[in-house]
Enzyme design. Structure first.
Site, mmCIF file in Angstrom:
data_model
loop_
_atom_site.group_PDB
_atom_site.id
_atom_site.type_symbol
_atom_site.label_atom_id
_atom_site.label_comp_id
_atom_site.label_asym_id
_atom_site.label_seq_id
_atom_site.Cartn_x
_atom_site.Cartn_y
_atom_site.Cartn_z
ATOM 1 N N THR A 19 -5.448 -4.694 2.058
ATOM 2 C CA THR A 19 -6.006 -3.331 2.033
ATOM 3 C C THR A 19 -6.258 -2.815 3.450
ATOM 4 O O THR A 19 -6.488 -1.624 3.629
ATOM 5 C CB THR A 19 -7.373 -3.309 1.302
ATOM 6 N N GLY A 98 -3.212 -18.698 6.124
ATOM 7 C CA GLY A 98 -4.156 -17.904 5.344
ATOM 8 C C GLY A 98 -5.575 -17.880 5.862
ATOM 9 O O GLY A 98 -6.433 -17.219 5.285
ATOM 10 N N ASP A 146 -8.550 -9.709 10.341
ATOM 11 C CA ASP A 146 -8.691 -11.093 10.810
ATOM 12 C C ASP A 146 -9.416 -11.170 12.147
ATOM 13 O O ASP A 146 -10.315 -11.989 12.346
ATOM 14 C CB ASP A 146 -7.318 -11.753 10.948
HETATM 15 C C1 GLA Z 1 -3.043 -11.092 7.254
HETATM 16 C C2 GLA Z 1 -3.258 -9.926 8.215
HETATM 17 C C3 GLA Z 1 -4.494 -9.107 7.845
HETATM 18 C C4 GLA Z 1 -4.480 -8.732 6.364
HETATM 19 C C5 GLA Z 1 -4.175 -9.944 5.502
HETATM 20 C C6 GLA Z 1 -3.993 -9.588 4.044
HETATM 21 O O1 GLA Z 1 -4.064 -12.028 7.375
HETATM 22 O O2 GLA Z 1 -3.383 -10.397 9.527
HETATM 23 O O3 GLA Z 1 -4.563 -7.966 8.655
HETATM 24 O O4 GLA Z 1 -3.586 -7.693 6.115
HETATM 25 O O5 GLA Z 1 -2.991 -10.620 5.914
HETATM 26 O O6 GLA Z 1 -5.168 -9.063 3.527
#
Ligand code: GLA
Length: 333
Positions: A19, A98, A146
């Site tokens: 999102t 992740g 992140d």
């Molecule tokens: C990765 C990206 C984030 C986000 C997530 C999914 O971690 O770096 O910016 O988009 O995927 O939520």
């Protein structure tokens, strides 16, 4: 010996996946595992970059980007105006897949540079510089979650971020619950190209719907006017945004249901899961002490997160690991 040393945590996201590049809401928390960066001047015009995890040294001339893990570091150096050779030592406890190992590395590096050069960079600007590194040096068109989480979150609360305004606040974990994170062991193949493709698709969906970002859609039924797969992609983003807001009011059981719904949406509409990850999530969801479970982060393999009854995370993890290990499937590295 390094002149300065800094560290930053990885993160796990509980609600609000995919999102953050459509102006939406996210709800991550920091994990205890951190990336650590030590650095100092070496008096030459070459950066010497050492990864303790990979036991590997890369040499990159000042002003060059380099390959392998170098762009995460040289991007930080270039955007911070570094014109002299540095020795940089990196080590990380953050598992890849992740949990924002790259954001942790960027934030740790930028914190070390801020200290070495006395840069005027607040924690939000520092995080946004990390995002810029991803866009311009690594080639991943990521959102802001992140790096903001790595820069601002702690392990005791969730961090609600409005990724459009960057407003944020700490939110308590649902009472009586704790977080369990498990690595599915499924390597994240094609994650970068798949990620950038999803981003392009939802930008196209927003354009077709006549909104600035999918955050601005108030009636989810409008996605029915879109062709597939834009319809499904947009439905994920819009429904996921609503789940974050619902999660703010939820008790542990309701919060877990929202996480389960997120997993189904990431699997079916956003198509970023993997059959083995789905198996692991299903095993978790079947445990009596689990409120909810889902894939976390960008997807395409990697980690899963579960909300579990307080005090049970280790036992649940051990039980599920035993079952997951006997599924008898081969993970192709
Ligand atoms: C990765 C990206 C984030 C986000 C997530 C999914 O971690 O770096 O910016 O988009 O995927 O939520």
């Amino acid at each position: 010996m390094p002149e300065v040393t800094a560290s930053a945590p990885g993160r796990v996201n509980l609600l609000g996946e995919h999102t953050d590049y459509q102006g939406g809401f996210v709800l991550p928390t920091a994990i205890p595992q951190r990336a650590t960066v030590g650095l100092g001047r070496n008096g030459s015009s070459t950066h010497v970059l050492y990864s303790a995890n990979l036991e590997k040294t890369l040499r990159v001339a000042v002003g060059e980007v380099g390959t392998e893990f170098a762009p995460y570091l040289t991007g930080c150096l270039q955007l911070s105006g570094v014109t002299e050779g540095l020795n940089i030592h990196i080590s990380s406890e953050v598992p890849s897949g992740g949990l924002s190992s790259s954001a942790a590395l960027e934030v740790a590096t930028l914190r070390a540079l801020r200290e070495l050069y006395g840069l005027e960079l607040d924690d939000v600007a520092l995080a946004l510089r990390g995002v810029q590194v991803e866009h311009e040096f690594v080639g991943v068109k990521c959102g802001v979650m992140d790096q903001l989480a790595s820069s601002l979150a702690n392990t005791r609360t969730l961090l609600l971020v409005d990724t459009r305004s960057l407003e944020r606040r700490a939110v308590p974990f649902p009472a009586g619950a704790e977080v369990l994170v498990m690595d599915s062991g499924v390597p994240r193949r094609l994650a970068e190209s798949g990620y950038n493709e999803r981003r392009t698709q939802v930008e196209e969906a927003a354009r077709l719907l006549g909104v600035r970002e999918l955050r601005d859609v108030t009636d989810i039924s409008v996605v029915e006017t879109l062709p597939s797969p834009l319809k499904e992609r947009a439905r994920h983003v819009i429904s996921e945004n609503a789940r974050v807001l619902e999660g703010l009011e939820a008790d542990a059981a309701q919060f877990g249901q929202l996480m389960n719904a997120t997993h189904a949406s990431l699997r079916d509409d956003y198509a970023v899961s993997h059959p083995l990850v789905d198996d692991l999530v299903a095993l978790l969801q079947a445990q009596p002490d689990v409120f909810g479970a889902r894939i976390t982060g960008a997807g395409f393999g990697g980690a899963v997160v579960a909300l579990v009854r307080e005090g049970t995370a280790a036992a649940v993890g051990t039980a599920v690991l035993a079952d997951y290990g006997t599924l008898g499937k081969v993970v192709v590295p």
